[in-house]
Design a protein around this motif. Structure first.
Motif, short mmCIF file in Angstrom:
data_model
loop_
_atom_site.label_atom_id
_atom_site.label_comp_id
_atom_site.label_asym_id
_atom_site.label_seq_id
_atom_site.Cartn_x
_atom_site.Cartn_y
_atom_site.Cartn_z
N SER A 54 21.45 -4.10 22.30
CA SER A 54 21.52 -4.92 23.50
C SER A 54 21.92 -4.02 24.64
O SER A 54 22.92 -3.29 24.53
CB SER A 54 22.53 -6.05 23.33
OG SER A 54 22.61 -6.84 24.51
N LEU A 83 23.13 -3.11 28.66
CA LEU A 83 24.15 -3.68 29.55
C LEU A 83 24.19 -2.91 30.86
O LEU A 83 24.13 -1.67 30.86
CB LEU A 83 25.53 -3.61 28.87
CG LEU A 83 26.68 -4.34 29.56
CD1 LEU A 83 26.46 -5.85 29.55
CD2 LEU A 83 28.00 -4.01 28.86
N SER A 119 23.51 -8.51 30.64
CA SER A 119 22.92 -8.17 29.34
C SER A 119 21.41 -8.22 29.45
O SER A 119 20.83 -9.27 29.78
CB SER A 119 23.40 -9.13 28.25
OG SER A 119 24.75 -8.89 27.93
N THR A 154 17.77 -7.64 24.26
CA THR A 154 18.62 -7.81 23.07
C THR A 154 17.73 -8.24 21.91
O THR A 154 16.99 -9.21 22.01
CB THR A 154 19.69 -8.89 23.32
OG1 THR A 154 20.52 -8.50 24.42
CG2 THR A 154 20.56 -9.07 22.08
N TRP A 169 29.98 -12.46 32.98
CA TRP A 169 28.93 -12.04 32.05
C TRP A 169 27.66 -12.76 32.48
O TRP A 169 27.65 -13.99 32.59
CB TRP A 169 29.28 -12.40 30.62
CG TRP A 169 28.26 -11.92 29.62
CD1 TRP A 169 27.48 -10.80 29.71
CD2 TRP A 169 27.92 -12.54 28.37
NE1 TRP A 169 26.67 -10.68 28.61
CE2 TRP A 169 26.93 -11.73 27.76
CE3 TRP A 169 28.37 -13.67 27.71
CZ2 TRP A 169 26.37 -12.04 26.52
CZ3 TRP A 169 27.82 -13.98 26.47
CH2 TRP A 169 26.84 -13.18 25.88
N LEU A 177 23.89 -13.46 31.47
CA LEU A 177 23.00 -13.44 30.32
C LEU A 177 21.70 -14.12 30.67
O LEU A 177 21.67 -15.33 30.91
CB LEU A 177 23.66 -14.14 29.13
CG LEU A 177 22.83 -14.29 27.85
CD1 LEU A 177 22.59 -12.92 27.22
CD2 LEU A 177 23.52 -15.23 26.87
N THR A 228 18.41 -15.16 29.01
CA THR A 228 17.98 -15.25 27.62
C THR A 228 16.77 -16.16 27.44
O THR A 228 16.68 -17.23 28.03
CB THR A 228 19.14 -15.73 26.73
OG1 THR A 228 18.70 -15.77 25.37
CG2 THR A 228 19.64 -17.10 27.15
N GLY A 277 21.02 -16.45 21.71
CA GLY A 277 21.83 -15.83 22.75
C GLY A 277 22.64 -16.85 23.51
O GLY A 277 23.83 -16.64 23.78
N TYR A 278 22.03 -17.97 23.86
CA TYR A 278 22.74 -19.00 24.61
C TYR A 278 23.91 -19.56 23.80
O TYR A 278 24.96 -19.90 24.37
CB TYR A 278 21.77 -20.13 24.98
CG TYR A 278 22.41 -21.23 25.80
CD1 TYR A 278 22.72 -21.03 27.14
CD2 TYR A 278 22.74 -22.45 25.21
CE1 TYR A 278 23.32 -22.04 27.89
CE2 TYR A 278 23.34 -23.46 25.95
CZ TYR A 278 23.63 -23.25 27.29
OH TYR A 278 24.25 -24.24 28.02
N TRP A 291 25.68 -17.74 32.54
CA TRP A 291 26.79 -16.88 32.94
C TRP A 291 28.13 -17.53 32.64
O TRP A 291 28.21 -18.74 32.40
CB TRP A 291 26.71 -16.56 34.44
CG TRP A 291 26.60 -17.76 35.33
CD1 TRP A 291 25.47 -18.45 35.64
CD2 TRP A 291 27.67 -18.42 36.02
NE1 TRP A 291 25.76 -19.50 36.49
CE2 TRP A 291 27.09 -19.50 36.73
CE3 TRP A 291 29.03 -18.19 36.12
CZ2 TRP A 291 27.85 -20.35 37.52
CZ3 TRP A 291 29.81 -19.04 36.90
CH2 TRP A 291 29.20 -20.10 37.60
#
Length: 240
Positions: free
Chosen positions: A60, A62, A79, A82, A116, A118, A120, A125-126, A215
């Motif tokens: 993953s 970053l 992120s 991934t 964070w 994200l 996705t 992931g969620y 997020w």
């Protein structure tokens, strides 16, 4: 299986090739040039492997993103790509390492808020968000705070421009990389999960490569009991 965080510039040619193979085993329309450009943009990568010289079985990327709005400085730890090999799904060391390193990096930031971020296209992931955070967005229970939502929107727009559909909270890439058949569908066992149901409603185009913008605030007060135990356990640090 061990997971660690390292600089992308330390990746070997073999590791890069193995990471690309993982991408093409799960997504279509992933070109070597596009993969390399995306990887070069990200300063850090989480690797899943038996050791530095072993085959990569997950990763993953970053990247920190910074914005200043109304005199306040915010940092989002974004992120990127991934993916995990089939045998590694459910690997707790992967989730543990990501969570702990996000907290460590967040603590070093000079900012009013650290998030964070994200994006996705995968329901798995969620599902990490409710595991780690008391408050996360978007979610089915409540709307996002206006100021924080505007900050995240500005950060996402700065990277994706018109590909960000702010009303829907989704990024629709001009050149998407859809899931290969059989790779991204929801496991029937998870259909009763309210978080999964919300993800499917909020991102109906996930199989064609649309990304839900998600997020959470990385402040200590926003951690779940699980995340606090993770932090307090003090797993080995990466090399970021």
């Amino acid at each position: 299986m061990p997971t660690w965080l390292q600089s992308t510039h330390e990746l070997t040619a073999a590791q890069r090739e193995q990471m690309f193979s993982l991408m093409t085993a799960n997504f279509s329309a992933v070109s070597p040039a596009r993969f390399a450009a995306d990887l070069e943009e990200k300063p850090w990568v989480f690797l899943v492997a038996d050791g530095p010289d072993a085959k990569v079985e997950g990763f993953s990327t970053l990247m920190p993103m910074t914005i200043e709005l109304a005199g306040h400085r915010a940092v989002a730890l974004f992120s990127g790509d991934t993916v995990l090999a089939d045998a590694r799904w459910g690997d707790r060391s992967f989730v543990r390492c990501i969570g702990l390193e996000l907290l460590r990096i967040a603590a070093r930031q000079q900012a009013d808020r650290v998030y964070w971020l994200l994006l996705t296209c995968a329901y798995r992931g969620y599902r990490m968000l409710p595991a780690f955070f008391v408050e996360y967005f978007p979610r089915f229970e409540t709307a996002a705070p206006a100021v924080q939502g505007q900050t995240i929107a500005a950060i996402v727009r700065s990277k994706f421009g018109s590909q960000y559909r702010s009303q829907q909270g989704v990024v629709e890439l001009a050149e998407p990389t859809p899931f290969l058949p059989g790779r991204g569908e929801v496991d029937p066992r998870h259909l009763a999960d309210p978080s999964v149901a919300y993800f499917l409603e909020a991102n109906p185009g996930y199989l064609r490569g649309d990304f839900l913008v998600a997020w959470a605030d990385l402040s200590p007060a926003n951690l779940t009991p699980f995340a606090r135990r993770l932090r307090d356990a003090g797993a080995p640090a990466g090399r970021a």
